[in-house]
Design a protein around this motif. Structure first.
Motif, mmCIF file in Angstrom:
data_model
loop_
_atom_site.group_PDB
_atom_site.id
_atom_site.type_symbol
_atom_site.label_atom_id
_atom_site.label_comp_id
_atom_site.label_asym_id
_atom_site.label_seq_id
_atom_site.Cartn_x
_atom_site.Cartn_y
_atom_site.Cartn_z
ATOM 1 N N ILE A 41 -38.770 11.075 -2.857
ATOM 2 C CA ILE A 41 -38.206 9.900 -1.240
ATOM 3 C C ILE A 41 -37.115 9.848 -1.376
ATOM 4 C CG2 ILE A 41 -39.169 7.275 -0.426
ATOM 5 C CD1 ILE A 41 -41.559 7.915 -1.576
ATOM 6 N N THR A 42 -36.667 9.557 -2.263
ATOM 7 C CA THR A 42 -35.652 9.401 -1.776
ATOM 8 C C THR A 42 -34.141 10.508 -1.157
ATOM 9 O OG1 THR A 42 -34.947 7.629 -3.847
ATOM 10 C CG2 THR A 42 -33.185 8.564 -3.200
ATOM 11 N N ALA A 43 -34.937 11.815 -1.898
ATOM 12 C CA ALA A 43 -33.861 12.651 -1.375
ATOM 13 C C ALA A 43 -34.370 13.128 0.130
ATOM 14 C CB ALA A 43 -34.278 13.775 -1.613
ATOM 15 N N HIS A 44 -35.842 12.522 1.118
ATOM 16 C CA HIS A 44 -35.883 12.787 2.281
ATOM 17 C C HIS A 44 -35.386 11.592 2.808
ATOM 18 C CE1 HIS A 44 -38.761 13.637 5.678
ATOM 19 N NE2 HIS A 44 -38.748 11.447 5.870
ATOM 20 N N ILE A 45 -35.280 10.433 2.267
ATOM 21 C CA ILE A 45 -34.610 9.865 3.017
ATOM 22 C C ILE A 45 -32.810 10.249 3.409
ATOM 23 C CG2 ILE A 45 -33.615 6.633 2.434
ATOM 24 C CD1 ILE A 45 -36.199 6.029 1.536
ATOM 25 N N ASN A 62 -19.824 16.098 11.922
ATOM 26 C CA ASN A 62 -18.896 16.239 10.734
ATOM 27 C C ASN A 62 -19.564 16.360 9.882
ATOM 28 O OD1 ASN A 62 -16.773 16.640 9.105
ATOM 29 N ND2 ASN A 62 -16.242 14.606 9.333
ATOM 30 N N PRO A 63 -20.173 18.079 9.979
ATOM 31 C CA PRO A 63 -21.318 18.593 8.763
ATOM 32 C C PRO A 63 -20.640 18.666 7.682
ATOM 33 C CG PRO A 63 -19.685 20.371 10.351
ATOM 34 C CD PRO A 63 -20.095 19.159 11.085
ATOM 35 N N ASN A 64 -19.713 19.059 7.309
ATOM 36 C CA ASN A 64 -18.347 18.550 6.060
ATOM 37 C C ASN A 64 -18.201 17.509 5.711
ATOM 38 O OD1 ASN A 64 -17.737 21.956 6.608
ATOM 39 N ND2 ASN A 64 -15.654 21.456 7.375
ATOM 40 N N LYS A 65 -18.249 16.655 6.131
ATOM 41 C CA LYS A 65 -18.914 15.559 5.848
ATOM 42 C C LYS A 65 -19.008 15.202 4.687
ATOM 43 C CE LYS A 65 -19.384 10.538 6.279
ATOM 44 N NZ LYS A 65 -19.728 9.289 6.293
ATOM 45 N N VAL A 66 -18.873 14.311 3.539
ATOM 46 C CA VAL A 66 -19.724 14.124 2.139
ATOM 47 C C VAL A 66 -20.323 12.913 2.038
ATOM 48 C CG1 VAL A 66 -19.402 13.963 -0.723
ATOM 49 C CG2 VAL A 66 -18.285 16.069 0.783
ATOM 50 N N SER A 67 -21.281 13.764 2.116
ATOM 51 C CA SER A 67 -22.528 12.187 2.451
ATOM 52 C C SER A 67 -23.177 11.713 0.538
ATOM 53 C CB SER A 67 -24.110 12.013 2.627
ATOM 54 O OG SER A 67 -25.007 11.413 2.806
ATOM 55 N N THR A 68 -23.011 10.330 0.157
ATOM 56 C CA THR A 68 -23.311 10.220 -1.768
ATOM 57 C C THR A 68 -24.729 9.026 -1.454
ATOM 58 O OG1 THR A 68 -21.204 10.341 -2.224
ATOM 59 C CG2 THR A 68 -21.815 8.575 -3.039
ATOM 60 N N ILE A 69 -25.068 9.245 -2.450
ATOM 61 C CA ILE A 69 -26.365 8.323 -2.149
ATOM 62 C C ILE A 69 -26.216 7.763 -3.672
ATOM 63 C CG2 ILE A 69 -28.054 9.825 -2.825
ATOM 64 C CD1 ILE A 69 -29.761 8.457 -1.010
ATOM 65 N N LEU A 105 -31.908 19.569 -3.161
ATOM 66 C CA LEU A 105 -31.486 17.577 -2.883
ATOM 67 C C LEU A 105 -32.503 17.123 -3.679
ATOM 68 C CD1 LEU A 105 -31.712 17.713 1.353
ATOM 69 C CD2 LEU A 105 -30.419 18.272 -0.060
ATOM 70 N N VAL A 106 -33.684 17.516 -3.917
ATOM 71 C CA VAL A 106 -34.455 17.050 -5.106
ATOM 72 C C VAL A 106 -33.630 16.941 -6.934
ATOM 73 C CG1 VAL A 106 -36.708 16.197 -6.983
ATOM 74 C CG2 VAL A 106 -36.676 17.017 -3.622
ATOM 75 N N GLU A 107 -33.072 17.925 -6.917
ATOM 76 C CA GLU A 107 -32.056 18.280 -7.959
ATOM 77 C C GLU A 107 -31.147 17.499 -8.338
ATOM 78 O OE1 GLU A 107 -33.904 22.788 -8.987
ATOM 79 O OE2 GLU A 107 -32.130 23.042 -8.040
ATOM 80 N N ARG A 108 -30.468 17.486 -7.072
ATOM 81 C CA ARG A 108 -29.258 16.498 -7.091
ATOM 82 C C ARG A 108 -29.855 15.103 -6.495
ATOM 83 N NH1 ARG A 108 -24.613 18.422 -5.201
ATOM 84 N NH2 ARG A 108 -24.275 20.096 -5.335
ATOM 85 N N VAL A 109 -30.780 14.223 -7.132
ATOM 86 C CA VAL A 109 -30.825 13.187 -7.155
ATOM 87 C C VAL A 109 -31.683 12.735 -8.689
ATOM 88 C CG1 VAL A 109 -32.974 11.872 -6.649
ATOM 89 C CG2 VAL A 109 -32.391 13.006 -4.557
ATOM 90 N N ILE A 139 -28.686 -0.041 3.366
ATOM 91 C CA ILE A 139 -28.965 0.107 2.220
ATOM 92 C C ILE A 139 -30.616 0.346 2.708
ATOM 93 C CG2 ILE A 139 -30.612 -2.099 0.873
ATOM 94 C CD1 ILE A 139 -27.776 -3.437 0.592
ATOM 95 N N ILE A 140 -31.146 0.907 2.011
ATOM 96 C CA ILE A 140 -32.887 1.248 2.642
ATOM 97 C C ILE A 140 -34.170 1.277 1.731
ATOM 98 C CG2 ILE A 140 -34.103 3.474 3.103
ATOM 99 C CD1 ILE A 140 -32.446 4.457 4.337
ATOM 100 N N LEU A 141 -34.221 0.089 2.319
ATOM 101 C CA LEU A 141 -35.876 -0.628 0.913
ATOM 102 C C LEU A 141 -36.803 0.166 0.364
ATOM 103 C CD1 LEU A 141 -34.823 -4.041 1.760
ATOM 104 C CD2 LEU A 141 -34.042 -3.040 0.039
ATOM 105 N N LEU A 142 -37.189 0.118 -0.615
ATOM 106 C CA LEU A 142 -38.348 0.766 -0.727
ATOM 107 C C LEU A 142 -39.513 -0.453 -1.449
ATOM 108 C CD1 LEU A 142 -38.006 4.230 -1.997
ATOM 109 C CD2 LEU A 142 -37.733 3.842 0.386
ATOM 110 N N PHE A 143 -40.939 -0.505 -0.777
ATOM 111 C CA PHE A 143 -41.488 -1.415 -0.781
ATOM 112 C C PHE A 143 -42.530 -1.460 -1.628
ATOM 113 C CE2 PHE A 143 -38.396 -4.109 1.207
ATOM 114 C CZ PHE A 143 -38.861 -5.163 0.822
ATOM 115 N N PRO A 144 -43.851 -1.549 -1.954
ATOM 116 C CA PRO A 144 -45.086 -1.229 -1.883
ATOM 117 C C PRO A 144 -45.761 -1.789 -0.364
ATOM 118 C CG PRO A 144 -44.709 -3.145 -3.413
ATOM 119 C CD PRO A 144 -43.739 -2.854 -2.985
ATOM 120 N N PRO A 145 -47.205 -1.196 0.185
ATOM 121 C CA PRO A 145 -47.941 -1.305 1.248
ATOM 122 C C PRO A 145 -48.147 -2.831 0.792
ATOM 123 C CG PRO A 145 -48.964 0.627 0.296
ATOM 124 C CD PRO A 145 -47.644 -0.264 -1.065
ATOM 125 N N VAL A 146 -48.420 -3.546 1.296
ATOM 126 C CA VAL A 146 -49.172 -4.443 1.805
ATOM 127 C C VAL A 146 -50.522 -4.339 1.889
ATOM 128 C CG1 VAL A 146 -49.872 -5.039 4.143
ATOM 129 C CG2 VAL A 146 -49.353 -7.306 3.071
#
Length: 449
Positions: free
Chosen positions: A277-281, A294-301, A344-348, A411-418
């Motif tokens: 999920i984190t890699a997907h987000i 800007n395809p060369n921009k570095v993104s940090t999660i 991407l998953v491996e990076r996470v 900030i992206i939040l993960l919650f359990p379903p209601v």
């Protein structure tokens, strides 16, 4: 397969819950405790903001809201004895110039309120309605002007007999796991039972080494004097749209399968739901902002890692302070778009694996030398597996638990379903309108929806 659907704000969205404050008071430890100063770690000392959570409960025949308030107040008074810091105040030690907690028994705040609505009238509980802020008390000057209690609890009753418990605590007091233990102890005390967990309040367990030894580079940290105009804790002033993306257990399984398939199914990397999920987000967030221009921009999660079991010796599971550090993963926007999903998953995974005893101690020592904050494009904050909704109070389990959502696009939040809706997860995202449209399209495109 369930769709990874989003839902916008319910219509109409209640902007005013018509909450009336009926009583504000201070509560104090039920037994006398010895006054002392409590050391706070370098992780604790940067987390001086409040964390505000709301816990919703349906009506209970044997526990009308006034009885809940009485039981809860008594339980909190007992809790202030074992959590001796919670009734204290933050202060800077004159000699060491360090932040510490004065365990002064000055008390916590307790508020009783009521709403003119029924619980089923206030909208979807898992939608980040800013009106829910009315369920957590903001004015902390209960007995003295400029007083700042570390804990304030508000019980708000609804016309149906349901109620909400809104809790505001300074982040210096608890991380998510220790706050869950605190809730379990409150539930036990309210039921006149022994503590569920005996808290470990010794923050020296996460003290820096002497002398401090920074043995790794820490690009995930930014020194205070290097901070731009906005930092990881500041709210955004620009227009943001909120969406809740609901991933079912089938959707999560599909992401994990995509990772396996992208490398031919042969991998030694453990593909967890969180990692996928984190890699997907990460991919969706980076490409919605800068991927085209800007395809060369570095993104940090950034994402949190509990270090209790990673230290040598391990911390007690009942450690009450902040024992969570920020892991990170980086890639360019081009790599995020072109790499196999498994990479991407491996990076996470690598980011979490990096958090060894020595690495964690190095970050703590970095904080002894520098003043600074986590540094990244986006932080995934997961409340998915904390289990607040599993706490059994005398009046039952909560219908839903959530923090108040800040006006933040990073900030992206993960919650359990209601209502405990299976093993899925709700992903709460706030972005400017154009970026949200891109994020929405990418989120579903990469899921194959």
């Amino acid at each position: 397969m369930g769709s990874a659907c989003d839902h916008d704000a319910p219509t109409p969205l209640l902007e005013d819950l018509k909450v009336t404050i009926e009583n504000c008071s201070m509560i104090f430890p039920s037994k006398e405790i010895q006054r002392k100063s409590m050391f706070v770690s370098n992780i604790d000392k940067v987390l001086t903001f409040d964390v505000e959570t709301v816990h919703f409960f349906g009506a209970h025949r044997d526990f009308p809201p006034h009885l809940v308030s009485e039981r809860l107040k008594n339980a909190l008074e007992d809790a202030l004895v074992v959590y001796e810091f919670l009734g204290g105040r933050l202060k800077v030690c004159h000699e060491s110039k360090r932040l510490e907690i004065d365990c002064s028994s000055e008390g916590a705040g307790f508020v009783v309120a009521s709403s003119e609505y029924k619980l089923d009238q206030i909208g979807d509980l898992d939608y980040p309605n800013t009106a829910f802020a009315q369920l957590v008390h903001k004015n902390k000057s209960f007995l003295r002007e400029d007083d700042d209690p570390l804990c304030v609890v508000q019980v708000t009753s609804f016309k149906c007999g349901g109620f909400a418990i809104g809790i505001s605590t300074s982040h210096t007091t608890f991380d998510g796991l220790s706050f869950k233990s605190f809730l379990e102890n409150i539930a036990a005390l309210a039921a006149n039972k022994p503590l569920a967990v005996t808290p470990c309040n010794d923050r020296h367990l996460l003290a820096a080494r002497s002398p401090p030894r920074v043995t790794f580079p820490h690009p995930e940290m930014l020194k205070l004097n290097d901070l731009p105009n906005s930092n990881i804790f500041e709210a955004s002033t620009e227009e943001l749209r909120f969406k809740v993306f609901k991933l079912t257990s089938n959707d999560i399984a599909k992401l994990k399968e995509e990772a396996r398939d992208s490398v031919g199914g042969d991998t030694t990397t453990r593909i967890t739901g969180f990692n996928a999920i984190t890699a997907h987000i990460w991919r969706c967030k980076a490409l919605s902002c800068d991927g085209d221009s800007n395809p060369n921009k570095v993104s940090t999660i950034l994402y949190a890692v509990d270090i209790r079991s990673r230290l040598e010796p391990p911390l007690p599971k009942s450690y009450t302070g902040n024992a969570v550090l920020t892991a990170y993963a980086t890639a360019t926007c081009r790599e995020l778009e072109e790499w196999p999903f498994m990479r991407l998953v491996e990076r996470v995974v690598e980011g979490a694996t990096r958090m060894s005893n020595e690495y964690a101690r190095s970050i703590i020592d970095w904080g002894e030398i520098n003043k600074g904050f986590p540094n990244g494009e986006v932080l995934v904050s997961s409340w998915w597996r904390l289990g607040f909704e599993e706490v059994e109070y005398p009046w039952g389990k909560p219908k839903y638990c959530c923090p108040l959502v800040y006006h933040r696009k990073d900030i992206i939040l993960l919650f359990p379903p209601v209502d405990g809706g299976g093993d899925g997860v709700s992903v709460i995202v706030a972005l400017p309108p154009k970026e949200m449209d891109k994020f929405y399209g990418l989120f579903n495109k990469f899921l194959g929806v």
